[in-house]
Design a protein around this motif. Structure first.
Motif, short mmCIF file in Angstrom:
data_model
loop_
_atom_site.label_atom_id
_atom_site.label_comp_id
_atom_site.label_asym_id
_atom_site.label_seq_id
_atom_site.Cartn_x
_atom_site.Cartn_y
_atom_site.Cartn_z
N LEU A 117 0.81 -1.21 0.00
CA LEU A 117 0.00 0.00 0.00
C LEU A 117 0.85 1.27 0.00
CD1 LEU A 117 -2.70 -1.21 2.53
CD2 LEU A 117 -2.86 -1.12 0.05
N PHE A 118 2.03 1.17 0.59
CA PHE A 118 2.99 2.27 0.54
C PHE A 118 4.38 1.72 0.79
CE2 PHE A 118 5.76 5.27 2.73
CZ PHE A 118 5.87 6.24 1.74
N LYS A 136 13.06 -5.99 10.54
CA LYS A 136 12.10 -6.12 11.63
C LYS A 136 10.81 -5.42 11.23
CE LYS A 136 13.72 -5.36 15.73
NZ LYS A 136 14.26 -4.60 16.90
N PHE A 137 9.68 -6.03 11.52
CA PHE A 137 8.42 -5.36 11.21
C PHE A 137 7.36 -5.67 12.25
CE2 PHE A 137 8.18 -9.35 8.71
CZ PHE A 137 6.96 -9.87 9.14
N MET A 138 6.38 -4.79 12.32
CA MET A 138 5.19 -5.00 13.15
C MET A 138 4.13 -5.67 12.31
SD MET A 138 4.65 -1.53 15.46
CE MET A 138 2.88 -1.69 15.25
N ALA A 139 3.46 -6.67 12.90
CA ALA A 139 2.38 -7.36 12.21
C ALA A 139 1.17 -7.42 13.12
CB ALA A 139 2.81 -8.77 11.80
N ILE A 166 2.80 -4.64 8.69
CA ILE A 166 1.95 -5.53 7.91
C ILE A 166 0.61 -5.66 8.63
CG2 ILE A 166 1.58 -7.83 6.97
CD1 ILE A 166 4.52 -8.20 6.68
N SER A 167 -0.44 -5.36 7.91
CA SER A 167 -1.80 -5.46 8.44
C SER A 167 -2.53 -6.59 7.74
CB SER A 167 -2.53 -4.14 8.20
OG SER A 167 -3.91 -4.27 8.48
N HIS A 168 -3.29 -7.36 8.52
CA HIS A 168 -4.14 -8.38 7.90
C HIS A 168 -5.33 -7.71 7.21
CE1 HIS A 168 -6.41 -11.92 7.10
NE2 HIS A 168 -7.33 -11.66 8.01
N HIS A 169 -6.08 -6.94 7.95
CA HIS A 169 -7.23 -6.26 7.35
C HIS A 169 -6.76 -5.15 6.42
CE1 HIS A 169 -9.82 -7.80 10.90
NE2 HIS A 169 -9.86 -8.63 9.88
N PRO A 170 -7.35 -5.07 5.24
CA PRO A 170 -6.85 -4.15 4.23
C PRO A 170 -7.30 -2.71 4.45
CG PRO A 170 -8.73 -5.37 3.38
CD PRO A 170 -8.44 -5.93 4.76
N SER A 171 -6.60 -1.81 3.80
CA SER A 171 -6.99 -0.40 3.73
C SER A 171 -6.65 0.09 2.33
CB SER A 171 -6.27 0.42 4.81
OG SER A 171 -4.87 0.30 4.69
N GLY A 172 -6.94 1.36 2.06
CA GLY A 172 -6.66 1.90 0.73
C GLY A 172 -7.43 1.15 -0.34
N HIS A 173 -6.82 1.00 -1.51
CA HIS A 173 -7.49 0.31 -2.61
C HIS A 173 -7.69 -1.17 -2.31
CE1 HIS A 173 -3.60 -1.41 -3.90
NE2 HIS A 173 -3.08 -0.22 -3.69
N ALA A 174 -6.91 -1.72 -1.38
CA ALA A 174 -7.09 -3.13 -1.00
C ALA A 174 -8.40 -3.33 -0.25
CB ALA A 174 -5.92 -3.60 -0.13
N LEU A 204 1.94 -2.79 4.25
CA LEU A 204 1.60 -3.95 3.42
C LEU A 204 0.37 -4.62 4.01
CD1 LEU A 204 2.29 -6.19 1.29
CD2 LEU A 204 3.93 -7.10 2.94
N SER A 205 -0.54 -5.06 3.15
CA SER A 205 -1.74 -5.76 3.60
C SER A 205 -1.75 -7.18 3.04
CB SER A 205 -2.99 -5.01 3.14
OG SER A 205 -4.15 -5.79 3.37
N PHE A 206 -1.97 -8.16 3.91
CA PHE A 206 -2.14 -9.56 3.51
C PHE A 206 -3.48 -10.05 4.06
CE2 PHE A 206 2.68 -10.46 3.26
CZ PHE A 206 2.67 -10.34 1.88
N HIS A 207 -4.55 -9.90 3.30
CA HIS A 207 -5.86 -10.32 3.78
C HIS A 207 -6.21 -11.74 3.31
CE1 HIS A 207 -10.44 -9.84 4.20
NE2 HIS A 207 -9.91 -10.03 5.40
N SER A 208 -6.64 -11.88 2.07
CA SER A 208 -7.01 -13.22 1.59
C SER A 208 -5.83 -14.20 1.63
CB SER A 208 -7.57 -13.14 0.16
OG SER A 208 -8.87 -12.61 0.17
N ILE A 209 -4.63 -13.67 1.49
CA ILE A 209 -3.45 -14.54 1.54
C ILE A 209 -3.35 -15.25 2.89
CG2 ILE A 209 -0.92 -14.44 1.69
CD1 ILE A 209 -1.01 -12.50 -0.70
N TRP A 210 -3.45 -14.49 3.97
CA TRP A 210 -3.40 -15.12 5.30
C TRP A 210 -4.65 -15.94 5.56
CZ3 TRP A 210 -1.13 -10.84 9.05
CH2 TRP A 210 0.23 -10.66 8.76
#
Length: 357
Positions: free
Chosen positions: A97-98, A107-110, A140-148, A208-214
């Motif tokens: 998303l950006f 390292k990242f927050m999920a 990384i967010s599970h639930h999407p935002s933006g165009h996702a 980053l969004s991973f919705h249907s993937i997760w």
């Protein structure tokens, strides 16, 4: 510090090949070498999501080929609006998303959600004075935002095949899902889709969004988990579900799985899992499941109007709890990421559980 074997070999090679490295602790060399780019993380997600897709890998390949064909048949004017990312990624709710795809991520927050508050939290944690300078490179967010989020309805076609596998005629499922997709599109259309993305852009934090993937990963896991044994009663299914660590933790927080329609003492019958496909089906679709002879449905969450309808149809429904259910697919992906040496900080409702291979 336990290092992945591949990184141990890289660290040993670095020590022998580069004189300056010999004076550094091996853990520091490991940190220097252990990163993935944002693009690599994204590509890994797509790969794992397709492998776990309930439609099967070959069906997804046909879908991608059809998407490319649809693009080629468009006029030049319409082509400039086409989502070309869908040539390789069939999940419009799972996107970068950006951020620069070349960004190195150590390292990242999920979390289950990645709203403006999570992005602000990551920014704050990165300051030495307030967050010990954690060095968070990505959210990384599970639930999407933006165009996702605005395109969430597009991934609901996954459920057509789920319903067909459950015994619902595929043409009936297709027709009813067209209606449901239109309703979901209208529901999400007025929302402020870009709030989180704008926050990420202004603070310079990749999102980053991973919705249907997760969700695909969680769905595949639950189907295998419940498919390994025979259940006589709905309560037996519930008891087995409650043995999973994500649901144990959720139960401690008073938010564990429970039977919302039917009874634990009723016969289980044919069991169907519904952990992927964007969002919940309509009550009309659940009615078709009753006609198909489904006895127990295992869901992440079920709308109240559907619960009332399912009670009339004498179908057992197990509501697994949204955050814990979402955490299963997330954990399977994050385990793979951590095996590659990238560190994960769980947040925003994610119940982090690590599994072996």
């Amino acid at each position: 510090l336990r290092l992945p074997p591949s990184l141990v070999r890289q660290a040993d090679s670095a020590f022998s090949a580069c004189v300056p490295f010999r004076h550094l602790p091996k853990s520091l060399v490991y940190y220097i070498l252990s990163f993935m780019t944002l693009q690599e993380i994204y590509d890994l997600g797509i790969e794992m999501g397709i492998k776990a897709d309930p439609r099967g890998v070959e069906a997804v390949k046909r879908l991608l080929a059809r998407t490319k064909k649809d693009y080629e048949e468009l006029s030049e004017k319409k082509r400039k609006y086409f989502d070309k990312e869908s040539f390789k990624n069939p999940y419009s709710d799972s996107r970068i998303l950006f951020g620069d795809p070349k960004t190195k991520v150590r390292k990242f927050m999920a979390g289950i959600d990645g709203d403006a508050s999570e992005i602000l939290l990551a920014d704050r944690l990165n300051y030495p004075s307030t967050g010990s300078g954690l060095g968070i490179d990505l959210v990384i967010s599970h639930h999407p935002s933006g165009h996702a989020l605005s395109s969430l309805y597009e991934v609901m076609d996954i459920q057509i095949d789920l319903f067909a596998d459950a015994g619902v005629p595929v043409n009936v499922a297709h027709a009813l899902f067209e209606e449901r997709k239109a309703a979901v599109r209208r529901r999400f259309n007025p929302l402020n889709h870009t709030q989180s993305v704008d926050t990420a852009r202004l603070l310079g934090i990749p999102l980053l969004s991973f919705h249907s993937i997760w969700d695909n990963l969680g769905h595949s896991f639950m189907e295998k988990y419940l498919g390994d044994r025979k259940f006589d009663f709905a309560g037996d299914v519930l008891e087995h579900i409650n043995e999973l660590p994500e649901f144990i933790e959720a139960t401690k927080g008073k938010n564990g799985p429970f039977v919302v329609a039917g009874s634990e003492k009723r016969r289980a019958g044919k069991i169907v899992v519904g952990f992927t496909g964007g969002t919940s089906p309509s009550k009309e679709l659940y009615m078709e499941m009753a006609k198909a002879g489904v006895g127990t449905i295992v869901e992440m969450h079920v709308p109240e109007e559907s619960v009332q309808e399912l009670k009339k149809l004498h179908i057992n429904v197990i509501d697994c709890g949204h955050m814990a259910a979402d955490s299963i697919g997330a954990n399977l992906f994050l385990d793979e990421i951590e095996r590659k040496g990238v560190k994960v900080i769980a947040c925003s409702g994610l119940i982090r559980v690590k599994r072996g291979r």
